[in-house]
Design a protein around this motif. Structure first.
Motif, short mmCIF file in Angstrom:
data_model
loop_
_atom_site.label_atom_id
_atom_site.label_comp_id
_atom_site.label_asym_id
_atom_site.label_seq_id
_atom_site.Cartn_x
_atom_site.Cartn_y
_atom_site.Cartn_z
N ALA A 20 7.24 16.90 -11.51
CA ALA A 20 6.88 17.04 -10.10
C ALA A 20 6.22 15.78 -9.56
N VAL A 21 5.36 15.15 -10.36
CA VAL A 21 4.70 13.93 -9.91
C VAL A 21 5.70 12.80 -9.73
N VAL A 22 6.64 12.66 -10.66
CA VAL A 22 7.65 11.60 -10.56
C VAL A 22 8.54 11.83 -9.34
N ILE A 23 8.99 13.05 -9.15
CA ILE A 23 9.84 13.35 -8.00
C ILE A 23 9.05 13.18 -6.70
N GLY A 24 7.80 13.65 -6.69
CA GLY A 24 6.96 13.49 -5.51
C GLY A 24 6.74 12.05 -5.14
N THR A 25 6.53 11.20 -6.13
CA THR A 25 6.33 9.77 -5.88
C THR A 25 7.58 9.14 -5.30
N ALA A 26 8.73 9.48 -5.87
CA ALA A 26 9.99 8.93 -5.36
C ALA A 26 10.24 9.41 -3.93
N PHE A 27 9.98 10.68 -3.67
CA PHE A 27 10.20 11.21 -2.33
C PHE A 27 9.23 10.61 -1.33
N THR A 28 8.00 10.39 -1.76
CA THR A 28 7.01 9.77 -0.88
C THR A 28 7.46 8.39 -0.44
N ALA A 29 8.09 7.65 -1.34
CA ALA A 29 8.59 6.32 -0.99
C ALA A 29 9.66 6.42 0.10
N ILE A 30 10.52 7.44 -0.02
CA ILE A 30 11.57 7.62 1.00
C ILE A 30 10.96 7.97 2.35
N VAL A 31 10.03 8.90 2.36
CA VAL A 31 9.41 9.32 3.62
C VAL A 31 8.59 8.18 4.22
N THR A 32 7.90 7.43 3.37
CA THR A 32 7.12 6.29 3.87
C THR A 32 8.03 5.27 4.52
N ALA A 33 9.17 4.99 3.91
CA ALA A 33 10.12 4.05 4.50
C ALA A 33 10.64 4.58 5.84
N PHE A 34 10.90 5.87 5.91
CA PHE A 34 11.37 6.49 7.15
C PHE A 34 10.32 6.35 8.25
N THR A 35 9.09 6.70 7.93
CA THR A 35 8.05 6.65 8.96
C THR A 35 7.70 5.22 9.35
N THR A 36 7.70 4.31 8.37
CA THR A 36 7.36 2.92 8.67
C THR A 36 8.44 2.25 9.51
N ASN A 37 9.70 2.52 9.19
CA ASN A 37 10.80 1.80 9.85
C ASN A 37 11.39 2.52 11.05
N ILE A 38 11.12 3.81 11.20
CA ILE A 38 11.68 4.54 12.34
C ILE A 38 10.58 5.12 13.24
N ILE A 39 9.66 5.86 12.64
CA ILE A 39 8.63 6.53 13.45
C ILE A 39 7.63 5.52 14.03
N SER A 40 7.15 4.61 13.20
CA SER A 40 6.16 3.63 13.70
C SER A 40 6.69 2.80 14.87
N PRO A 41 7.92 2.27 14.81
CA PRO A 41 8.42 1.54 15.99
C PRO A 41 8.55 2.43 17.23
N LEU A 42 8.88 3.70 17.04
CA LEU A 42 8.94 4.61 18.19
C LEU A 42 7.55 4.82 18.78
N ILE A 43 6.56 4.98 17.93
CA ILE A 43 5.19 5.14 18.42
C ILE A 43 4.73 3.87 19.12
N ALA A 44 5.08 2.72 18.56
CA ALA A 44 4.71 1.45 19.19
C ALA A 44 5.38 1.30 20.55
N ALA A 45 6.64 1.77 20.67
CA ALA A 45 7.36 1.67 21.94
C ALA A 45 6.72 2.59 22.98
N ILE A 46 6.28 3.77 22.56
CA ILE A 46 5.63 4.71 23.48
C ILE A 46 4.28 4.15 23.93
#
Length: 143
Positions: A20-46
């Motif tokens: 669970a820890v290994v899968i959670g860590t890998a998934f966290t990297a995916i979500v962090t990339a999503f939020t950093t590269n998609i959500i953060s620029p949207l928040i900055a644009a708003i």
């Protein structure tokens, strides 16, 4: 104390936890990339500026910048991870457990309950019992 720790290690839950820890860590990297590269620029644009949702407390001092956009991004990150963990892992595991779990026996009787039942049976004389006769030999008493 060490025996309890050894039992804990050998139960198999530790392996499940490690996976669970290994899968959670890998998934966290995916979500962090999503939020950093998609959500953060949207928040900055708003937010209407290059800085996004934030403000410098002291103008010209970057160390005093309060970055609300980063906090919102972290909250979104957490909600996405929690939702995926719940809907992909917890919900199916609970459904499988409910489907494949064996029906447990009725509540096990305590020693006191069993002794009460034995006492009642003996008092009613409902049981075929062998009891010693006066000569020491056992005789069968039937209902």
């Amino acid at each position: 104390m060490l025996k309890g720790f050894k039992d804990f290690l050998l139960r198999g839950n530790v392996l499940d936890l490690a996976v669970a820890v290994v899968i959670g860590t890998a998934f966290t990297a995916i979500v962090t990339a999503f939020t950093t590269n998609i959500i953060s620029p949207l928040i900055a644009a708003i937010g209407g500026s290059d800085l996004g949702w934030g403000k410098e407390i002291i103008d010209g001092n970057a160390a005093t910048f309060v970055n609300i956009g980063a906090v919102v991004t972290a909250i979104i990150n957490f909600v996405i991870i929690a939702a995926v963990v719940y809907f992909v892992l917890v919900l199916p595991a609970n459904a499988a457990k409910a489907r494949f779990a064996t029906v447990k026996e009725d509540k096990k009787a305590s020693e006191t309950d069993l002794l009460i039942q034995i006492r009642d049976i003996l008092a009613e004389g409902r049981i075929g019992d062998s009891s010693p006769s006066s000569d020491g030999k056992h005789t069968q008493i039937d209902d």
